[in-house]
Design a protein around this motif. Structure first.
Motif, PDB file in Angstrom:
ATOM      1  N   ALA A 577      37.468  23.406  53.622  1.00 59.72           N
ATOM      2  CA  ALA A 577      37.619  23.292  52.169  1.00 59.72           C
ATOM      3  C   ALA A 577      38.996  23.763  51.720  1.00 59.72           C
ATOM      4  O   ALA A 577      39.589  23.195  50.802  1.00 59.72           O
ATOM      5  N   MET A 578      39.534  24.781  52.397  1.00 61.73           N
ATOM      6  CA  MET A 578      40.820  25.343  51.980  1.00 61.73           C
ATOM      7  C   MET A 578      42.011  24.576  52.541  1.00 61.73           C
ATOM      8  O   MET A 578      43.024  24.418  51.869  1.00 61.73           O
ATOM      9  N   PHE A 579      41.881  24.090  53.795  1.00 59.10           N
ATOM     10  CA  PHE A 579      43.046  23.507  54.464  1.00 59.10           C
ATOM     11  C   PHE A 579      42.847  22.065  54.914  1.00 59.10           C
ATOM     12  O   PHE A 579      43.714  21.497  55.581  1.00 59.10           O
ATOM     13  N   ALA A 580      41.697  21.473  54.573  1.00 59.41           N
ATOM     14  CA  ALA A 580      41.399  20.072  54.876  1.00 59.41           C
ATOM     15  C   ALA A 580      41.275  19.803  56.373  1.00 59.41           C
ATOM     16  O   ALA A 580      41.367  18.653  56.812  1.00 59.41           O
ATOM     17  N   HIS A 581      41.040  20.830  57.175  1.00 60.94           N
ATOM     18  CA  HIS A 581      40.776  20.614  58.597  1.00 60.94           C
ATOM     19  C   HIS A 581      40.050  21.831  59.156  1.00 60.94           C
ATOM     20  O   HIS A 581      40.120  22.938  58.625  1.00 60.94           O
ATOM     21  N   ALA A 582      39.336  21.607  60.251  1.00 64.28           N
ATOM     22  CA  ALA A 582      38.634  22.673  60.955  1.00 64.28           C
ATOM     23  C   ALA A 582      38.387  22.204  62.381  1.00 64.28           C
ATOM     24  O   ALA A 582      38.305  21.002  62.647  1.00 64.28           O
ATOM     25  N   ASP A 583      38.272  23.160  63.303  1.00 65.77           N
ATOM     26  CA  ASP A 583      38.028  22.853  64.709  1.00 65.77           C
ATOM     27  C   ASP A 583      36.785  23.611  65.152  1.00 65.77           C
ATOM     28  O   ASP A 583      36.850  24.798  65.490  1.00 65.77           O
ATOM     29  N   ALA A 584      35.656  22.946  65.127  1.00 64.90           N
ATOM     30  CA  ALA A 584      34.383  23.589  65.441  1.00 64.90           C
ATOM     31  C   ALA A 584      34.314  24.082  66.878  1.00 64.90           C
ATOM     32  O   ALA A 584      33.481  24.932  67.214  1.00 64.90           O
ATOM     33  N   ALA A 585      35.179  23.553  67.766  1.00 63.02           N
ATOM     34  CA  ALA A 585      35.157  23.959  69.168  1.00 63.02           C
ATOM     35  C   ALA A 585      36.044  25.165  69.441  1.00 63.02           C
ATOM     36  O   ALA A 585      35.976  25.768  70.514  1.00 63.02           O
ATOM     37  N   ALA A 586      36.907  25.533  68.492  1.00 61.11           N
ATOM     38  CA  ALA A 586      37.840  26.635  68.702  1.00 61.11           C
ATOM     39  C   ALA A 586      37.134  27.979  68.516  1.00 61.11           C
ATOM     40  O   ALA A 586      36.289  28.128  67.630  1.00 61.11           O
ATOM     41  N   PRO A 587      37.468  28.973  69.346  1.00 62.52           N
ATOM     42  CA  PRO A 587      36.841  30.292  69.202  1.00 62.52           C
ATOM     43  C   PRO A 587      37.290  30.986  67.921  1.00 62.52           C
ATOM     44  O   PRO A 587      38.432  30.856  67.483  1.00 62.52           O
ATOM     45  N   VAL A 588      36.390  31.735  67.335  1.00 57.47           N
ATOM     46  CA  VAL A 588      36.602  32.378  66.041  1.00 57.47           C
ATOM     47  C   VAL A 588      36.604  33.890  66.219  1.00 57.47           C
ATOM     48  O   VAL A 588      35.854  34.434  67.034  1.00 57.47           O
TER      49      VAL A 588
END
Length: 684
Positions: A577-588
């Motif tokens: 929502a904030m940056f128009a992209h996300a990587d669901a596979a990346a570690p958080v």
């Protein structure tokens, strides 16, 4: 917490001190403004209490609940007239305040500089000690170094010392030892420790918050002490509560210990009042527009909940603590109007302030301000301005605009129109940028204006932004004082985690339990007898390797049950929502866990009136108003005389004691049963 007596909310602004009094026996509000005494703010409060006794027969002893918003801490920072401080740091980190974050505050401005620290390098003292990132002791504490710092502080005539050691957020043992040592050897020096203010990683920001707290402490402590003494002397025995930057309230005793939490108390209280005004008409998503004498403040509210930010700047310094996300623009009623050598008009950011004020005030001001343009343009009534208690001169304002008109090559009406356009453009630019950062479309929100000038500029601002609905509260000019009355006793607590989310299941459950225990203990001592309380939980999270984190709301059940998948999904959704992209596979990675406790106070009834048959608005009078760059006769109505259901088609002016509302051409306004005025513009 029951308040059978009257309830009083107060907000001190640069020009006026606003009062909102809830009459418990009559179940109605009384609002008023009194001039602010800048040198002695408490005197303005007492003056208002005297007026309440004279005009409404309400004695101070009749007031059972007292809430107060203050700008003392903020003004102290802006004016840089706070305490003379020294700071104790881990050996090797003496240049912490000079280095700051290295990066340029404004990347596209090559001549920009970092803000001057609140205390000089010569007053930063190195202490031999060191903790590791997990809180383990790597270098033992050397008491003799503190003795050296104490001697140097006394020789320099300092008022207090700030203690900020590496990784003290993990383990406060060395900061506590320094505090106790100073207390025993130098009780004349007050001490602020970073782990007591906001125990988060990032030494510079943590040190800065601690310095700001100590810097404003003597001023706030002195003011609140004076206020309490004056209140007691006139018979007001209620415990004073103070509004906070995050939207809640605390006792004056807490505010005197942690004054940094009051930096944005006025704007935050206004947003809380706006939340209630919007609730009365069933609106949850809106943008606030608070235009006072110095600035225009804007904030986003989603689903009736203000957005919380940890990236605000106050007096050029980053404020790491959670506050209601209010952004300020130098476009208030007192903003100075200038025309440069190229014939380009600018509005603000410099303000004429309360003294001498705009030229029309007749207090010696010679520089035209936005209020002067509003008056010349017919938007203000000199007989009813500020409830008729402040004489303003149309002729003086007109003379002040002559030079501007000559340099612009416009007539009087054209000059006023230009001032409005430039002010609106400044607000449009800020709101557009803010919406982009938030990852939202401002067209999806209503606009809720308040402050003395908010309802005047609301329609032009909404048109620029593509907003088609405006919610004007019943008392826009005193909404901050009303918001103070509607706030809960509240305080945020934080725990640093700094772990990959996959490894944090047990840590998160323990951290939540610890934060809940600390919060409930605090609330029980701060304000016993509340009807109930709630917890709001959020986490600061990032992808592993990122240098910044984002705020993510989380459900407590996710933490107690170890539902890491839901926490991760919430982060990815917020990041997208904030940056128009996300990587669901990346570690958080989860950096911090934050819990805010809110103890429910009894709220005064904010609605009013009974439904009556709708009817067309009776036109009280007409006067020339600048519309589209020329003077046009428009109807002028009294809001106090408007019946519920009254319908108004623009252009028109609606007057009331604390503000003026401009219904622009193409807009329709409807008087709602709650006392709110709803303005709508059909889709083009």
């Amino acid at each position: 917490m029951m308040y059978p007596q009257h309830s009083l909310g107060i907000d001190i602004g640069g020009t006026f001190t606003d009062f909102a009094l809830w009459l418990a026996d009559e179940r109605r509000f009384v609002t008023m403004k009194v001039p602010t005494t800048r040198a002695r703010p408490a005197a303005g409060v007492i003056s208002g209490l005297e007026r309440l006794a004279t005009e409404h027969n309400v004695q101070p002893s009749d007031i059972g609940y007292f809430v107060h918003g203050t700008t003392i801490a903020l003004n102290t920072l802006i004016e840089r007239d706070g305490a003379r401080l020294g700071m104790l740091v881990t050996r090797g980190f003496r240049d912490l305040l000079v280095i700051q974050r290295l990066r340029m505050p404004t990347p596209y401005h090559w001549r920009t500089g970092r803000p001057e620290p609140l205390l000089p390098r010569r007053h930063v003292f190195e202490i031999t000690e060191r903790l590791g990132p997990d809180g383990e002791i790597e270098t033992d504490f050397v008491d003799a170094d503190v003795d050296v710092a104490i001697d140097a502080a006394r020789a320099a005539g300092l008022d207090g010392l700030v203690v900020c050691f590496m990784h003290a957020y993990r383990n406060p043992v060395h900061e506590q030892r320094a505090r106790d040592w100073i207390g025993a050897k130098a009780p004349d020096l007050f001490v602020c420790c970073s782990h007591e203010i906001w125990p988060r990683m990032r030494e510079y920001e943590r040190a800065l918050i601690s310095i700001m707290n100590a810097y404003v402490m003597p001023k706030v402590d002195g003011y609140l002490g004076d206020l309490q003494t004056r209140l007691e002397s006139v018979g007001l025995d209620a415990t004073p509560f103070i509004t906070q930057s995050a939207g809640g309230i605390v006792t004056a005793a807490s505010a005197r210990r942690f004054p940094v939490e009051t930096l944005l108390s006025g704007p935050a209280a206004g947003v809380m009042g706006a939340v209630e005004a919007a609730r009365l008409v069933g609106v949850g998503d809106f943008v606030t527009l608070d235009i006072g004498g110095t600035s225009a403040d804007v904030a986003f509210v989603d689903g009736g909940v203000p957005r919380i930010s940890q990236s605000e700047h106050v007096a050029d310094f980053p404020l790491l603590m959670p506050v209601i996300g209010v952004s300020s623009i130098g476009a208030g009623g007192g903003s100075i109007i200038t025309v440069d050598e190229m014939g380009v008009m600018r509005v603000g950011p410099t303000s004429v302030g309360a003294d001498p004020g705009p030229v029309c005030y007749g207090k010696g001001g010679t520089v035209p301000a936005v209020t002067d343009a509003f008056l010349v343009g017919g938007f203000l009534n000199p007989r009813t301005f500020a409830g008729g208690r402040l004489d303003i001169s149309v002729d003086a304002a007109r003379r002040a605009l002559v030079s501007l008109s000559g340099r612009l090559g416009r007539d009087e009406a054209g000059t006023v129109e230009a001032v409005i356009q430039v002010a609106v453009s400044s607000i449009y630019a800020e709101l557009s940028n803010l919406a982009a950062k938030q990852g939202v479309s401002v067209r999806d929100y209503a606009l809720l204006p308040f402050g003395g000038a908010g309802p005047l500029l609301a329609a032009p601002v909404a048109e620029e932004l593509g907003i088609r609905r405006i919610i004007v509260p019943a008392n826009p000019g005193t909404l901050c004082s009303l918001g103070a009355l509607l706030s809960d006793v509240s305080k945020p607590f934080v725990r640093s985690i700094v772990l990959p989310l996959a490894e944090a299941r047990g840590v998160l459950a323990d951290a939540l339990r610890d934060l809940r225990d600390r919060a409930t203990t605090w609330l029980a001592s701060e304000s016993p007898g509340l009807a109930g309380h709630r917890f709001d939980v959020a986490a600061d999270m990032r992808y592993i390797g990122q240098s910044y984190e984002i705020d993510v709301a989380v459900e407590p059940d996710w933490l107690t049950s170890g539902d890491l998948a839901s926490i991760s999904a919430a982060f990815h959704q917020r990041h997208r929502a904030m940056f128009a992209h996300a990587d669901a596979a990346a570690p958080v990675e989860i950096v911090d866990l934050r819990l805010t406790i809110a103890g429910a106070t009894e709220k005064p009834f904010a609605g009013g009136g009974s439904k009556i048959e709708a009817k067309a608005a009776a036109r009280d009078t007409t006067r020339p108003l600048v519309v589209g760059g020329r003077f046009v006769p428009v109807p002028v109505l009294s809001r106090q005389a408007m019946a519920i259901g009254t319908s108004i088609a623009g252009p028109a002016i609606v007057e009331q004691d604390d503000t003026t509302i401009y219904v622009a051409p193409g807009w329709n306004a409807l008087a709602h049963e709650s006392g709110t005025l709803i303005m709508e513009r059909p889709a083009q």
